[in-house]
Scaffold this motif. Structure first.
Motif, PDB file in Angstrom:
ATOM      1  N   ALA A 232      73.663   5.399 -30.032  1.00 38.21           N
ATOM      2  CA  ALA A 232      73.856   6.732 -29.598  1.00 38.21           C
ATOM      3  C   ALA A 232      75.354   7.256 -29.783  1.00 38.21           C
ATOM      4  N   MET A 233      76.231   6.212 -29.702  1.00 41.25           N
ATOM      5  CA  MET A 233      77.545   6.759 -29.659  1.00 41.25           C
ATOM      6  C   MET A 233      78.241   6.444 -31.391  1.00 41.25           C
ATOM      7  N   GLY A 234      77.156   5.609 -31.951  1.00 39.76           N
ATOM      8  CA  GLY A 234      77.359   5.480 -33.694  1.00 39.76           C
ATOM      9  C   GLY A 234      78.202   4.215 -33.515  1.00 39.76           C
ATOM     10  N   ARG A 235      78.535   3.497 -32.683  1.00 39.02           N
ATOM     11  CA  ARG A 235      79.187   2.223 -32.655  1.00 39.02           C
ATOM     12  C   ARG A 235      78.420   1.110 -33.043  1.00 39.02           C
ATOM     13  N   ILE A 236      77.069   1.230 -33.305  1.00 40.01           N
ATOM     14  CA  ILE A 236      76.188   0.257 -33.713  1.00 40.01           C
ATOM     15  C   ILE A 236      75.211   1.167 -34.683  1.00 40.01           C
ATOM     16  N   THR A 237      75.136   0.699 -36.038  1.00 39.43           N
ATOM     17  CA  THR A 237      74.389   1.413 -36.894  1.00 39.43           C
ATOM     18  C   THR A 237      73.365   0.236 -37.488  1.00 39.43           C
ATOM     19  N   ARG A 238      72.402   0.887 -38.348  1.00 40.60           N
ATOM     20  CA  ARG A 238      71.127   0.146 -39.051  1.00 40.60           C
ATOM     21  C   ARG A 238      71.361   0.394 -40.404  1.00 40.60           C
ATOM     22  N   THR A 239      71.011  -0.893 -41.114  1.00 41.54           N
ATOM     23  CA  THR A 239      70.718  -0.611 -42.581  1.00 41.54           C
ATOM     24  C   THR A 239      69.297  -0.440 -42.966  1.00 41.54           C
ATOM     25  N   THR A 240      69.293   0.141 -43.924  1.00 41.23           N
ATOM     26  CA  THR A 240      67.652   0.452 -44.575  1.00 41.23           C
ATOM     27  C   THR A 240      67.313  -0.705 -45.555  1.00 41.23           C
ATOM     28  N   LEU A 241      68.407  -1.036 -46.203  1.00 43.81           N
ATOM     29  CA  LEU A 241      67.951  -2.429 -47.087  1.00 43.81           C
ATOM     30  C   LEU A 241      68.046  -3.666 -46.510  1.00 43.81           C
ATOM     31  N   PRO A 242      67.038  -4.156 -46.707  1.00 42.97           N
ATOM     32  CA  PRO A 242      67.124  -5.853 -45.880  1.00 42.97           C
ATOM     33  C   PRO A 242      68.198  -6.842 -46.217  1.00 42.97           C
ATOM     34  N   GLY A 243      68.249  -7.841 -45.431  1.00 40.92           N
ATOM     35  CA  GLY A 243      69.098  -9.049 -45.739  1.00 40.92           C
ATOM     36  C   GLY A 243      70.393  -8.773 -46.321  1.00 40.92           C
ATOM     37  N   PRO A 244      70.704  -9.522 -47.529  1.00 38.08           N
ATOM     38  CA  PRO A 244      71.990  -9.601 -48.124  1.00 38.08           C
ATOM     39  C   PRO A 244      72.374  -8.338 -49.008  1.00 38.08           C
ATOM     40  N   GLU A 245      71.160  -7.685 -49.335  1.00 37.54           N
ATOM     41  CA  GLU A 245      71.341  -6.413 -49.936  1.00 37.54           C
ATOM     42  C   GLU A 245      71.914  -5.284 -48.828  1.00 37.54           C
ATOM     43  N   GLY A 246      71.303  -5.389 -47.937  1.00 41.39           N
ATOM     44  CA  GLY A 246      71.760  -4.462 -46.707  1.00 41.39           C
ATOM     45  C   GLY A 246      73.076  -4.749 -46.176  1.00 41.39           C
ATOM     46  N   TRP A 247      73.525  -6.087 -46.309  1.00 36.92           N
ATOM     47  CA  TRP A 247      74.581  -6.603 -45.696  1.00 36.92           C
ATOM     48  C   TRP A 247      75.775  -6.058 -46.364  1.00 36.92           C
ATOM     49  N   ASN A 248      75.636  -6.285 -47.723  1.00 31.61           N
ATOM     50  CA  ASN A 248      76.465  -6.105 -48.939  1.00 31.61           C
ATOM     51  C   ASN A 248      76.933  -4.326 -48.649  1.00 31.61           C
ATOM     52  N   ARG A 249      75.920  -3.500 -48.564  1.00 30.88           N
ATOM     53  CA  ARG A 249      76.164  -2.260 -48.709  1.00 30.88           C
ATOM     54  C   ARG A 249      76.876  -1.691 -47.380  1.00 30.88           C
ATOM     55  N   ALA A 250      76.468  -2.416 -46.145  1.00 25.95           N
ATOM     56  CA  ALA A 250      77.159  -2.063 -44.713  1.00 25.95           C
ATOM     57  C   ALA A 250      78.430  -2.366 -44.713  1.00 25.95           C
ATOM     58  N   VAL A 251      78.859  -3.501 -45.212  1.00 28.05           N
ATOM     59  CA  VAL A 251      80.143  -3.912 -45.220  1.00 28.05           C
ATOM     60  C   VAL A 251      81.157  -3.044 -46.174  1.00 28.05           C
ATOM     61  N   LEU A 252      80.696  -2.910 -47.278  1.00 23.95           N
ATOM     62  CA  LEU A 252      81.449  -2.144 -48.411  1.00 23.95           C
ATOM     63  C   LEU A 252      81.682  -0.697 -47.924  1.00 23.95           C
ATOM     64  N   GLU A 253      80.626  -0.176 -47.297  1.00 24.35           N
ATOM     65  CA  GLU A 253      80.946   1.416 -46.690  1.00 24.35           C
ATOM     66  C   GLU A 253      81.876   1.372 -45.415  1.00 24.35           C
ATOM     67  N   PHE A 254      81.728   0.168 -44.700  1.00 19.77           N
ATOM     68  CA  PHE A 254      82.845   0.037 -43.408  1.00 19.77           C
ATOM     69  C   PHE A 254      84.336  -0.230 -43.995  1.00 19.77           C
ATOM     70  N   ILE A 255      84.368  -1.089 -44.948  1.00 20.87           N
ATOM     71  CA  ILE A 255      85.673  -1.277 -45.501  1.00 20.87           C
ATOM     72  C   ILE A 255      85.951   0.060 -46.299  1.00 20.87           C
ATOM     73  N   ASN A 256      85.338   0.901 -46.734  1.00 19.21           N
ATOM     74  CA  ASN A 256      85.842   2.242 -47.457  1.00 19.21           C
ATOM     75  C   ASN A 256      86.321   3.014 -46.306  1.00 19.21           C
ATOM     76  N   GLN A 257      85.582   3.027 -45.179  1.00 19.57           N
ATOM     77  CA  GLN A 257      85.937   3.987 -43.950  1.00 19.57           C
ATOM     78  C   GLN A 257      87.112   3.687 -43.349  1.00 19.57           C
ATOM     79  N   LEU A 258      87.499   2.235 -43.222  1.00 22.61           N
ATOM     80  CA  LEU A 258      88.653   1.839 -42.761  1.00 22.61           C
ATOM     81  C   LEU A 258      89.921   2.191 -43.537  1.00 22.61           C
ATOM     82  N   ASN A 259      89.556   2.291 -44.871  1.00 26.00           N
ATOM     83  CA  ASN A 259      90.667   2.778 -45.846  1.00 26.00           C
ATOM     84  C   ASN A 259      91.855   1.844 -45.969  1.00 26.00           C
ATOM     85  N   ILE A 260      91.060   0.524 -46.129  1.00 25.20           N
ATOM     86  CA  ILE A 260      92.048  -0.629 -46.277  1.00 25.20           C
ATOM     87  C   ILE A 260      92.501  -0.609 -47.529  1.00 25.20           C
TER      88      ILE A 260
END
Length: 260
Positions: A232-260
């Motif tokens: 509810a606070m946005g600190r935990i999110t869910r993927t729509t893609l399963p397994g490694p496909e979902g993992w890949n997208r979630a991690v890349l999106e998180f890195i982009n948000q951190l702007n590293i």
């Protein structure tokens, strides 16, 4: 002055970083490469044993980081290639065999199965199934009784200091350490700027809630996790893609948000 670790990722394997169906992780390679490029760390956190993790960690190029094995019952140090002693596992099996006959008969652990049965239950090759049976800290298995019987079984286990946790496929018994407990120890050692955790099963919830941000990876082969308060606070999110496909997208999106 040592460089601050920008990001430390804690990841479940089966159904999360590894496909539930094929046991492949290729689809997550772009995110793993990106994490390496930015100097981030990846800690594998799984119900798998040390022999299983050693090979996977090497193949993924993650030997420089520790791994959480057997659902948090143990830790495999960075660069370690030796299998830990099985003292806890022997003690656990001894306690399990002291349970009342009716309770004991309804639980079939890996130590009760042939290697062929383990391979059939997990979908692993015979060689990988042997590694899955080479345990040091915990005992996964299948509950074959009633729900009432399961509650009685867990009460008997508690009398011996043993807890039971539900993972993606099995009920796993141990002397109580969790993925989140080990995660806290590793965070205290590496002191990362930000932590990210990804998982798909009930035994991942504490890990997801401990991280600065958690991701529930879709797994169509199991019932989805119920809504967690941090969602509810946005600190935990869910993927729509399963397994490694979902993992890949979630991690890349998180890195982009951190702007590293």
């Amino acid at each position: 002055m040592p460089q601050i670790l920008p990001l430390l990722v804690f990841s479940d394997l089966d159904g999360t970083l590894i496909s539930h169906e094929t046991y492949r992780w290729d689809a997550a390679r772009p995110a793993l490469d990106r994490l390496r490029d930015i100097g981030a760390g990846v800690v594998l956190a799984s119900s798998k044993t040390a022999p299983e993790i050693i090979g996977l960690r090497r193949d993924m190029g993650l030997e420089d980081w520790p791994a959480i094995v057997e659902n948090g019952a143990g830790v495999l140090d960075a660069q370690a290639t030796d299998v830990p002693p099985d003292t806890d596992y022997k003690r656990l099996r001894m306690a399990l065999n002291q349970l009342p006959r009716a309770s004991r008969a309804s639980f079939q652990g890996f130590g009760d199965m042939s290697v062929e049965h383990v391979a059939d239950a997990t979908g692993l090759s015979l060689a990988d199934a042997r590694n899955a049976q080479t345990r040091a800290f915990s005992e996964p298995g299948l509950w074959q009784g009633t729900q009432t019987g399961r509650m009685e079984f867990m009460a008997h286990l508690a009398e011996h200091g043993i807890s039971a946790r539900e993972g993606g496929r099995f009920l796993t018994l141990s002397f109580g350490q969790t993925k989140a407990d080990r995660m806290a120890e590793i965070i205290a050692t590496y002191r990362p700027r930000v932590t990210l955790a990804l998982g798909d099963a009930p035994n991942d919830v504490e890990m997801l809630e401990t991280a600065d941000h958690g991701v529930i990876v879709a797994n169509p082969h199991r019932a989805p996790l119920p809504p967690l308060p941090a969602e509810a606070m946005g600190r935990i999110t869910r993927t729509t893609l399963p397994g490694p496909e979902g993992w890949n997208r979630a991690v890349l999106e998180f890195i982009n948000q951190l702007n590293i």
